[in-house]
Design an enzyme around this catalytic site. Structure first.
Site, mmCIF file in Angstrom:
data_model
loop_
_atom_site.group_PDB
_atom_site.id
_atom_site.type_symbol
_atom_site.label_atom_id
_atom_site.label_comp_id
_atom_site.label_asym_id
_atom_site.label_seq_id
_atom_site.Cartn_x
_atom_site.Cartn_y
_atom_site.Cartn_z
ATOM 1 N N LYS A 52 0.927 -1.098 -0.364
ATOM 2 C CA LYS A 52 -0.347 -0.326 0.103
ATOM 3 C C LYS A 52 1.269 1.422 0.184
ATOM 4 C CE LYS A 52 -3.967 -2.534 2.367
ATOM 5 N NZ LYS A 52 -4.476 -2.828 3.103
ATOM 6 N N GLN A 96 -3.765 -1.405 9.725
ATOM 7 C CA GLN A 96 -4.196 -2.825 9.130
ATOM 8 C C GLN A 96 -4.491 -3.686 10.167
ATOM 9 O OE1 GLN A 96 -3.533 -3.740 6.396
ATOM 10 N NE2 GLN A 96 -4.319 -5.722 6.927
ATOM 11 N N ASP A 119 -11.133 2.959 4.656
ATOM 12 C CA ASP A 119 -10.985 1.551 4.140
ATOM 13 C C ASP A 119 -13.408 1.550 4.650
ATOM 14 O OD1 ASP A 119 -9.466 -0.456 4.209
ATOM 15 O OD2 ASP A 119 -9.396 -0.529 6.189
#
Ligand SMILES: NC(=O)c1ccc[n+]([C@@H]2O[C@H](COP(=O)([O-])OP(=O)(O)OC[C@H]3O[C@@H](n4cnc5c(N)ncnc54)[C@H](OP(=O)(O)O)[C@@H]3O)[C@@H](O)[C@H]2O)c1
Length: 312
Positions: A52, A96, A119
């Site tokens: 990412k 994460q 997200d």
């Protein structure tokens, strides 16, 4: 001929289009910023986060990476999120998952400012998605929707079976596909581990999306002719077990060196015989998920800075 859906190519197009939006922002003096937070020493999580960060660098997004000791008190993570929420250079925040057991996952998701929630997992953003007013679509479901669009498969009026009901893939995808909106209007059945006779469901479907985490669960026998198959699954399978019988190809030999092979939730070879279009693993949904994270970051930067950006 079965179309093998090239997620890398479709993701590359989205990234190229995003580049224009990023230029608009930088011309206005705004560099989009994405903060990734890792509180884990799981090698797969470390790999995902570093990919990412690399993606950010490639497209001109300012990647900020924070790493916390997995043994550190949960308060350290909550405080990190507070700091990132307050930092005007950070437009998107991603923690994460999974976080260690002593950290309250729900508190983490609630702590991220909804407008920086790259997200799309904050309850406010989940609610908006369900209500048909999405701010950030979660990256994997959004990536699946974009893949279908780019493949010319319109879900409208189609029977879709989503196998898996997780909060990050199955549920939000089902919600996107039932929306009375472009890329939606499907009739969706969501299956899970308690579903009776999964094959009876999948063989009725025009589109099957597998997001299960069970290697090769969905086989060609469970599908109808002409189905579109999207395989979200990414499973690391021990190469020695997988090739205990039969001969190895060159790519198998490369996998042997790593000790594992990536396998989807769909048995690719048998499913390909039935499908009109199918995603491979790797090279299908994975690159789309990464592209949609960049998308959400650029969207967030535009909204927070008041600069109008055109998103792909
Ligand atoms: N490519 C990408 O970008 C990407 C992104 C995210 C995830 N993934 C991959 O996608 C897969 C799913 O991830 P996830 O986070 O959604 O997984 P998850 O949270 O573990 O959820 C798995 C779902 O599958 C269901 N399930 C398990 N066994 C089943 C069976 N035998 N029959 C029917 N349903 C079954 C579970 O049912 P219950 O709810 O009843 O337990 C659950 O709803 C994993 O391989 C993951 O690595 C890939």
């Amino acid at each position: 001929m079965t179309e093998i859906i090239d997620g890398n190519a479709i993701a590359a197009e989205i990234r190229a289009d995003l580049q224009d939006a990023i230029s608009t922002l930088t011309d206005a003096g705004v560099t989009p910023g994405l903060a990734t937070v890792l509180m884990s020493d799981d090698p797969a999580s470390e790999t995902y986060v570093s990919m990412k960060q690399r993606d950010c660098e490639e497209v001109g997004i300012n990647g900020i990476h924070v790493e916390l000791d997995p043994e550190a008190p949960a308060e350290e993570l909550y405080a990190t999120i507070d700091d990132l929420n307050a930092d005007p250079d950070v437009h998107g925040i991603l923690v994460q998952m999974p976080v260690p057991d002593h950290v309250d996952t729900r508190r983490v998701l609630r702590s991220i400012a909804p407008e920086k929630d790259a997200d799309g997992f904050h309850p406010e953003n989940v609610g908006r998605l369900v209500a048909g007013d999405a701010r950030f679509k979660p990256c994997t479901p959004h990536g699946v929707q974009k893949l279908l669009e780019a493949t010319g498969v319109d879900p409208e009026g189609k029977d879709v079976v989503v196998v898996g009901r997780s909060d990050i893939v199955g549920k939000p995808l089902a919600n996107l596909l039932i929306q009375k909106a472009e890329g939606g209007n499907a009739t969706v059945t969501v299956c899970h581990s308690r579903t009776k006779d999964l094959a009876a469901k999948t063989e009725q479907a025009d589109i099957v999306v597998a997001a299960v985490g069970v290697p090769e669960l969905v086989t060609g026998e469970m599908l109808s002719e002409g189905v579109t198959v999207v395989d979200v699954g990414v499973n690391r399978v021990d190469v020695s077990e997988r090739h205990s019988e039969g001969s190895q190809t060159e790519s198998d030999e490369a996998d042997t060196e790593k000790g594992y092979e990536l396998v989807g939730d769909v048995e690719f070879e048998s499913a390909k015989e039935k499908a009109s279009a199918i995603t491979p693993v790797p090279g299908g949904v994975g690159p789309m998920t990464r592209a949609m994270l960049l998308y959400n970051t650029v969207k967030a930067a535009g909204e927070q800075s008041g600069v109008d950006v055109e998103l792909p």
